[in-house]
Design a protein around this motif. Sequence first.
Motif, mmCIF file in Angstrom:
data_model
loop_
_atom_site.group_PDB
_atom_site.id
_atom_site.type_symbol
_atom_site.label_atom_id
_atom_site.label_comp_id
_atom_site.label_asym_id
_atom_site.label_seq_id
_atom_site.Cartn_x
_atom_site.Cartn_y
_atom_site.Cartn_z
ATOM 1 N N TYR A 144 0.827 -1.221 0.000
ATOM 2 C CA TYR A 144 0.000 0.000 0.000
ATOM 3 C C TYR A 144 0.855 1.262 0.000
ATOM 4 C CZ TYR A 144 -4.294 -2.611 0.207
ATOM 5 O OH TYR A 144 -5.326 -3.452 -0.116
ATOM 6 N N ASP A 145 1.985 1.186 -0.667
ATOM 7 C CA ASP A 145 2.834 2.367 -0.785
ATOM 8 C C ASP A 145 2.165 3.491 -1.561
ATOM 9 O OD1 ASP A 145 2.936 0.875 -3.142
ATOM 10 O OD2 ASP A 145 5.094 1.119 -3.439
ATOM 11 N N PHE A 146 1.221 3.157 -2.431
ATOM 12 C CA PHE A 146 0.540 4.135 -3.287
ATOM 13 C C PHE A 146 -0.565 4.890 -2.572
ATOM 14 C CE2 PHE A 146 -1.680 0.128 -3.483
ATOM 15 C CZ PHE A 146 -3.010 0.495 -3.319
ATOM 16 N N ASP A 147 -0.951 4.437 -1.391
ATOM 17 C CA ASP A 147 -2.126 4.969 -0.698
ATOM 18 C C ASP A 147 -1.741 6.194 0.134
ATOM 19 O OD1 ASP A 147 -4.447 5.439 0.683
ATOM 20 O OD2 ASP A 147 -4.409 3.568 1.821
ATOM 21 N N PRO A 148 -2.308 7.372 -0.165
ATOM 22 C CA PRO A 148 -1.949 8.577 0.605
ATOM 23 C C PRO A 148 -2.275 8.459 2.088
ATOM 24 C CG PRO A 148 -3.113 9.164 -1.414
ATOM 25 C CD PRO A 148 -3.241 7.680 -1.275
ATOM 26 N N ALA A 149 -3.228 7.571 2.427
ATOM 27 C CA ALA A 149 -3.597 7.403 3.830
ATOM 28 C C ALA A 149 -2.656 6.464 4.577
ATOM 29 C CB ALA A 149 -5.030 6.876 3.929
ATOM 30 N N THR A 150 -1.733 5.836 3.863
ATOM 31 C CA THR A 150 -0.778 4.914 4.486
ATOM 32 C C THR A 150 0.524 5.646 4.758
ATOM 33 O OG1 THR A 150 -1.749 2.993 3.362
ATOM 34 C CG2 THR A 150 0.502 2.756 4.172
ATOM 35 N N SER A 151 0.913 5.712 6.019
ATOM 36 C CA SER A 151 2.171 6.367 6.373
ATOM 37 C C SER A 151 3.350 5.505 5.927
ATOM 38 C CB SER A 151 2.251 6.580 7.888
ATOM 39 O OG SER A 151 2.389 5.342 8.558
ATOM 40 N N LYS A 152 4.520 6.112 5.876
ATOM 41 C CA LYS A 152 5.697 5.343 5.475
ATOM 42 C C LYS A 152 5.999 4.238 6.479
ATOM 43 C CE LYS A 152 8.817 8.840 7.445
ATOM 44 N NZ LYS A 152 9.882 9.842 7.128
ATOM 45 N N GLU A 153 5.738 4.486 7.761
ATOM 46 C CA GLU A 153 5.957 3.458 8.781
ATOM 47 C C GLU A 153 4.975 2.308 8.619
ATOM 48 O OE1 GLU A 153 7.534 7.334 10.119
ATOM 49 O OE2 GLU A 153 5.530 6.699 9.481
ATOM 50 N N CYS A 155 3.477 1.463 5.804
ATOM 51 C CA CYS A 155 3.889 0.779 4.579
ATOM 52 C C CYS A 155 4.957 -0.262 4.889
ATOM 53 C CB CYS A 155 4.389 1.800 3.561
ATOM 54 S SG CYS A 155 5.027 1.100 2.035
ATOM 55 N N LEU A 156 5.933 0.125 5.676
ATOM 56 C CA LEU A 156 6.989 -0.803 6.063
ATOM 57 C C LEU A 156 6.437 -1.973 6.866
ATOM 58 C CD1 LEU A 156 9.946 -1.638 6.457
ATOM 59 C CD2 LEU A 156 10.065 -0.005 8.362
ATOM 60 N N SER A 157 5.615 -1.698 7.856
ATOM 61 C CA SER A 157 5.102 -2.779 8.700
ATOM 62 C C SER A 157 4.141 -3.686 7.939
ATOM 63 C CB SER A 157 4.429 -2.217 9.962
ATOM 64 O OG SER A 157 3.215 -1.541 9.637
ATOM 65 N N ASN A 158 3.466 -3.150 6.921
ATOM 66 C CA ASN A 158 2.612 -4.014 6.103
ATOM 67 C C ASN A 158 3.412 -5.177 5.530
ATOM 68 O OD1 ASN A 158 0.271 -2.522 6.451
ATOM 69 N ND2 ASN A 158 0.474 -1.402 4.514
ATOM 70 N N VAL A 170 4.213 -6.552 -3.338
ATOM 71 C CA VAL A 170 4.013 -5.486 -4.321
ATOM 72 C C VAL A 170 4.404 -4.121 -3.761
ATOM 73 C CG1 VAL A 170 2.368 -4.267 -5.796
ATOM 74 C CG2 VAL A 170 2.130 -6.725 -5.441
ATOM 75 N N PHE A 171 5.318 -3.472 -4.493
ATOM 76 C CA PHE A 171 5.578 -2.048 -4.364
ATOM 77 C C PHE A 171 5.277 -1.406 -5.721
ATOM 78 C CE2 PHE A 171 8.501 -3.489 -0.941
ATOM 79 C CZ PHE A 171 8.139 -2.606 0.070
ATOM 80 N N HIS A 172 5.384 -0.084 -5.798
ATOM 81 C CA HIS A 172 5.135 0.644 -7.044
ATOM 82 C C HIS A 172 6.267 1.645 -7.269
ATOM 83 C CE1 HIS A 172 1.197 -0.876 -5.879
ATOM 84 N NE2 HIS A 172 0.844 -0.782 -7.157
ATOM 85 N N ASP A 173 6.956 1.514 -8.407
ATOM 86 C CA ASP A 173 8.004 2.495 -8.734
ATOM 87 C C ASP A 173 7.380 3.630 -9.544
ATOM 88 O OD1 ASP A 173 7.736 0.450 -10.717
ATOM 89 O OD2 ASP A 173 9.678 0.950 -11.596
ATOM 90 N N ALA A 184 10.439 2.605 2.692
ATOM 91 C CA ALA A 184 10.236 1.224 3.130
ATOM 92 C C ALA A 184 11.207 0.237 2.504
ATOM 93 C CB ALA A 184 8.795 0.802 2.829
ATOM 94 N N LEU A 185 11.522 0.400 1.230
ATOM 95 C CA LEU A 185 12.285 -0.626 0.534
ATOM 96 C C LEU A 185 13.635 -0.940 1.177
ATOM 97 C CD1 LEU A 185 12.667 -2.644 -1.734
ATOM 98 C CD2 LEU A 185 13.439 -0.743 -3.196
ATOM 99 N N PRO A 186 14.499 0.031 1.463
ATOM 100 C CA PRO A 186 15.790 -0.344 2.058
ATOM 101 C C PRO A 186 15.637 -1.009 3.416
ATOM 102 C CG PRO A 186 15.483 2.037 2.110
ATOM 103 C CD PRO A 186 14.385 1.485 1.261
#
Length: 210
Positions: A144-153, A155-158, A170-173, A184-186
């Motif tokens: 859910y990296d694309f979701d504005p309501a999802t924080s970066k933290e 996203c990582l924990s997902n 799934v991530f999105h470049d 999140a990726l690193p």
Amino acid sequence: MAFVRIPGILKKIYPGLTWNVPGRERVLYLSFDDGPTPDITDKVLGMLAASNARATFFCIGRNAERNPDILHRILDAGHAAGNHTYSHLKGWYTPNREYYEDIELASQFVPSHLYRPAYGMITPAQIRYLKQRFQIVLWDVMSYDFDPATSKEKCLSNVTRHAGQGSVIVFHDSVKASANLLYALPRVLDYFGEKGYRFEAIGASGAIKV
């Protein structure tokens, strides 16, 4: 309802698709949708290289047409590329002929036996037709990296909370997802690397349809 981890019932309803890759080894399958995107995809490639990780990039055909040099860098680095339609069409709402023609157009710029439907939207009839040519790859963990309501933290924990042996993640470049993705990726690479996991491209170790 949005799911971070795909429930088993969906896999039973749609058998014959690649949702995850069962096996005895600690392997994860990172995937990146909607590129290639200038600057962002190159940053992703740098992060993957730093962790000796391989991944699969499901490319939108029009983006591959505009950025063939980035697609070449993806492949030259040992990653896999997959077809993600030319125009990011939703299979549920697109007439079959138009949908197949769009995928065929994408194939001119992203030659691959791998296919991921945009938004995961694909009908049973489309599955039957496309399976004649493609390995259709879905996922079992969505960042859910694309979701504005999802924080970066979040996203990582997902990913760190839900991914496990054989998961397709799934991530999105894309520009929209870039802030969460690049945070999140690193950290995902470090987290699972420390646990003894390696990252492979889909098909690199005989990915099967389950």
